[in-house]
Design a protein around this motif. Structure first.
Motif: not given
Length: 168
Positions: A32-34, A37-39, A45-46
């Motif tokens: 949930t943490d963009n 998440l990008q990793q 993208q939330v």
């Protein structure tokens, strides 16, 4: 471990189980943490994290697909549209960490289905590696290896003519 695939009513489900030696909060933040998440899934993208909220999928060509959040309970459930299907993450606290169950509903099988099954498998492996402070040398090589296994799994289902199946 390879996902299990079952038929439920008129849809199939692919179910992945993972045990992480990290807290529910740490695993939840990966979803949930963009920044986190990008990793592991750069295209997601939330935008609005709530039931009825929004996640965007970057098509890498300047366009985005809006995916509605269908079910949300902080630190427990995140489910969102995945094309015609649904991607669902369920978290629960267990001894020594967190149990993550990922379920993809599959309304029909296509060439993309095998790609998605292998892709989700690698994504879950990458989440674990990141949390453990490890790296996966080649996500592409991992994906190729799992693609073959999921292709075999689905081919086995087709050949057997089964309406439901478990991993083998």
């Amino acid at each position: 471990m390879i996902a299990t695939i079952q038929k439920e009513s008129e849809i199939y489900t692919a179910r992945y189980e993972r045990h992480f030696h990290h807290s529910v909060e740490e695993v939840w933040s990966m979803l949930t943490d963009n920044e986190k998440l990008q990793q592991w899934f750069t295209e997601l993208q939330v935008v609005d994290l709530r039931n009825g909220g929004l996640i965007k999928f970057d098509m890498q060509d300047g366009t985005f697909i809006d995916m509605k959040i269908l079910d949300y309970e902080a630190f427990k459930v995140l489910a969102f549209e995945w094309g015609e299907d649904i991607a669902r993450f369920e978290l629960s606290s267990v001894n020594n960490g967190c149990q993550l169950t990922f379920i993809e509903t599959i309304s029909s099988f296509s060439e993309q289905t095998v790609k998605d099954l292998a892709g989700w498998h690698v994504c879950l492996d990458v989440i674990e590696a990141i949390l453990d402070g490890r790296t996966i040398a080649s996500r592409k090589d991992q994906w190729k290896a799992w693609y073959v296994k999921y292709e075999e799994l689905l081919e086995g289902l087709r050949k057997a003519g089964q309406k439901d199946a478990r991993s083998f």
